[in-house]
Every structure is written in C-alpha cells, then in structure tokens.
Design an enzyme around this catalytic site. Structure first.
Site, PDB file in Angstrom:
ATOM      1  CB  THR A  36      -0.944  -0.008   1.224  1.00  0.00           C
ATOM      2  OG1 THR A  36      -1.496  -1.316   1.374  1.00  0.00           O
ATOM      3  CG2 THR A  36      -2.061   1.002   1.046  1.00  0.00           C
ATOM      4  CG  ASP A  86       3.696   2.060   7.656  1.00  0.00           C
ATOM      5  OD1 ASP A  86       3.590   1.407   6.600  1.00  0.00           O
ATOM      6  OD2 ASP A  86       4.426   1.708   8.605  1.00  0.00           O
ATOM      7  N   GLY A  87       1.016   1.610   6.085  1.00  0.00           N
ATOM      8  CA  GLY A  87      -0.066   0.632   6.028  1.00  0.00           C
ATOM      9  C   GLY A  87      -0.199  -0.115   7.340  1.00  0.00           C
ATOM     10  CB  ALA A  88      -2.253  -1.345   9.472  1.00  0.00           C
ATOM     11  N   GLY A 101       3.949  -7.251   8.864  1.00  0.00           N
ATOM     12  CA  GLY A 101       3.836  -8.285   7.832  1.00  0.00           C
ATOM     13  C   GLY A 101       4.977  -8.213   6.831  1.00  0.00           C
ATOM     14  N   GLY A 102       5.523  -7.011   6.666  1.00  0.00           N
ATOM     15  CA  GLY A 102       6.653  -6.829   5.747  1.00  0.00           C
ATOM     16  C   GLY A 102       7.993  -6.807   6.475  1.00  0.00           C
ATOM     17  CD  GLU A 108       6.442  -0.881   9.070  1.00  0.00           C
ATOM     18  OE1 GLU A 108       6.289  -1.083   7.863  1.00  0.00           O
ATOM     19  OE2 GLU A 108       5.874  -1.562   9.933  1.00  0.00           O
ATOM     20  CE  LYS A 126      -4.032  -5.430   4.665  1.00  0.00           C
ATOM     21  NZ  LYS A 126      -2.992  -4.473   4.408  1.00  0.00           N
TER      22      LYS A 126
HETATM   23  C1  5RP Z   1       5.357  -3.810   6.943  1.00  0.00           C
HETATM   24  C2  5RP Z   1       4.009  -3.422   7.432  1.00  0.00           C
HETATM   25  C3  5RP Z   1       2.983  -3.107   6.398  1.00  0.00           C
HETATM   26  O1  5RP Z   1       2.511  -1.826   6.614  1.00  0.00           O
HETATM   27  C4  5RP Z   1       1.854  -4.094   6.515  1.00  0.00           C
HETATM   28  O2  5RP Z   1       2.389  -5.412   6.423  1.00  0.00           O
HETATM   29  C5  5RP Z   1       0.820  -3.889   5.413  1.00  0.00           C
HETATM   30  O3  5RP Z   1       1.382  -4.192   4.190  1.00  0.00           O
HETATM   31  P1  5RP Z   1       0.572  -4.130   2.840  1.00  0.00           P
HETATM   32  O4  5RP Z   1       0.288  -2.694   2.549  1.00  0.00           O
HETATM   33  O5  5RP Z   1       1.491  -4.768   1.840  1.00  0.00           O
HETATM   34  O6  5RP Z   1      -0.687  -4.934   3.018  1.00  0.00           O
HETATM   35  O7  5RP Z   1       3.734  -3.349   8.602  1.00  0.00           O
HETATM   36  O8  5RP Z   1       6.202  -4.197   7.986  1.00  0.00           O
END
Ligand code: 5RP
Length: 229
Positions: A36, A86-88, A101-102, A108, A126
């Site tokens: 994202t 940032d994403g989650a 997850g990444g 972060e 999410k």
């Molecule tokens: C990476 C993270 C990401 O923000 C989380 O995994 C969401 O990822 P994506 O946008 O690919 O679904 O915490 O460490």
C-alpha cells in the site's frame, strides 16, 4: 447494470493517492513499508518538487523513493516529522494496529514515534474489531527466540520463526521475526507494554502507543476517513 468492484490493488492505489492530502509542502515526510505504501510512494513522486524529502522505514522503501528521485534523510537528521504514512495488517476502531507483515516493524515504530500524526492507509480487509487474527510479528534477537516463543505459548499463542528461502528471515536490523497466531489482543496498550519488556524482544508488532490518528480506508464505495483523534 452492475459495475465490477475495485480490486484490492485498486483500493490500495486509491488510499495511496488520498494520503497526498496529508503531505504538507516544504516538509520531510515519514514513509512506511509495504504494497500500500508503494502506491503512496508512486503518487508522492508526482509532488516531489514540493517536498524536501522523506524519512524511510525500510531498505525497500528507501530504494523505491530514491529510484523516483525523492531524497531520503536519515531519521537522526530530523527532529520531528509532521506526518507518517504507513499501512497496517490490522486496524481496530481506536487506531490500534498490528504491523510487521513486511518485517519492517522496528523502523516503522521508530519513524512513527518521531511523527506528530500517523496516517494509516489500508484496504477495507484490514479493519477488525479485535486485533489478533493476523499472526502477530515480533522482531527478536535470535538467541532469545525459543524462550520468547515459549512465553507466547504460555499465553495461548502459537509462534514460529519466519523463514525466507528455507532459512530464518533476517530483518534490515540483522534480527529475526517470529509470527504468533491464536492471540486475541483485547487491551493492545497493556499487551504492547508487557511484551516490549521481555528480554530479547526488539519490537512487538502491536502499535498502540504509536497508534494511527487517521485511517484512510479503501472500500468498494470509495475512501472512508476514520478519525481517531
Ligand atoms: C510492513 C508493514 C505493512 O505496513 C503491513 O504489512 C501492510 O502491508 P501491505 O500494505 O502490503 O498490506 O507493517 O512491515
């Protein structure tokens, strides 16, 4: 006539573009990690001449930012950032999140901590009521991994070391990640405070102390803005 619902990728692109509204011209932007955020970085390139640059939360985001001509600053060079985008992996109704997850959770959390506002960008999948269905990432010092996994087992969790190409994944910080399934995190702040104190835990992927202030949620009917105050 029914129209085709947007794909998850399109929802991510929508919220990535929507996040540009939170970027103040003339500032340095905090940038997260993930698919994202990659959409956000691509959109940010369109206004790169209006910002000073970015502080990045991972090697992957740094490479993408630089490839698009956006200057990247070390977090030590910048006292405070106006906004962190940032994403989650999960976000609840109060802006508490599971992240990592990444595998970029430690950096972060560091960049989030130096930012006045955390804007989370996520597709609707999410949004959860209680954190824990997504396996909780925890960055650990490798020599403590087995003991930390036993501590999670005592809480009812099932932990495993994350692997890549048949070997433990090594983070940007040279550490390992364990993923813990089977948790139901009803008090995210208390959970984060407790687990963060366990010897060998580098960072737990519950973001309650560094929760989101706003979430831009990509839904089939457009971008929904959730304000958590
Ligand atoms: C990476 C993270 C990401 O923000 C989380 O995994 C969401 O990822 P994506 O946008 O690919 O679904 O915490 O460490």
């Amino acid at each position: 006539m029914s129209s085709t619902p947007p794909t998850q990728d399109e929802l991510k692109a929508q919220v990535g573009r929507a996040a540009l509204a939170y970027v103040q011209p003339g500032t340095i932007v905090g940038v997260g990690t993930g698919s994202t955020v990659n959409k956000f970085i691509d959109a940010l390139a369109g206004m790169k001449d209006q910002i000073k640059g970015a502080v990045s939360s991972s090697v992957a985001s740094t490479e993408r930012l630089k490839a698009l001509g956006i200057p990247v600053f070390d977090s030590n060079e910048v006292e405070e950032l106006a906004v962190y985008i940032d994403g989650a992996d999960e976000i609840d109704g109060r802006g508490h999140m599971i992240k990592g997850g990444g595998a970029a959770l430690t950096r972060e959390k560091i960049v989030a901590a130096q930012s006045r506002q955390f804007v989370c960008i996520a597709d609707a999948s999410k949004r959860v009521e209680v954190l824990g269905a997504f396996p909780l990432p925890v960055e650990v010092i490798p020599m403590a991994a087995q003991r930390i996994m036993r501590q999670f087992a005592a809480m009812g969790g099932v932990a495993q070391v994350r692997e890549k190409d048949g070997a433990p994944l090594v983070t940007d910080n040279g550490q390992h990640i364990i993923d813990v399934s089977g948790l139901r995190i009803t008090d995210p702040k208390a959970f984060e405070l407790e687990v963060s104190q366990w010897p060998g835990v580098v960072t737990v992927g519950v973001f309650a102390l560094q929760r989101a202030h706003v979430c831009l949620l990509g839904t089939s009917s457009g971008v929904e803005t959730l304000n958590f105050g």
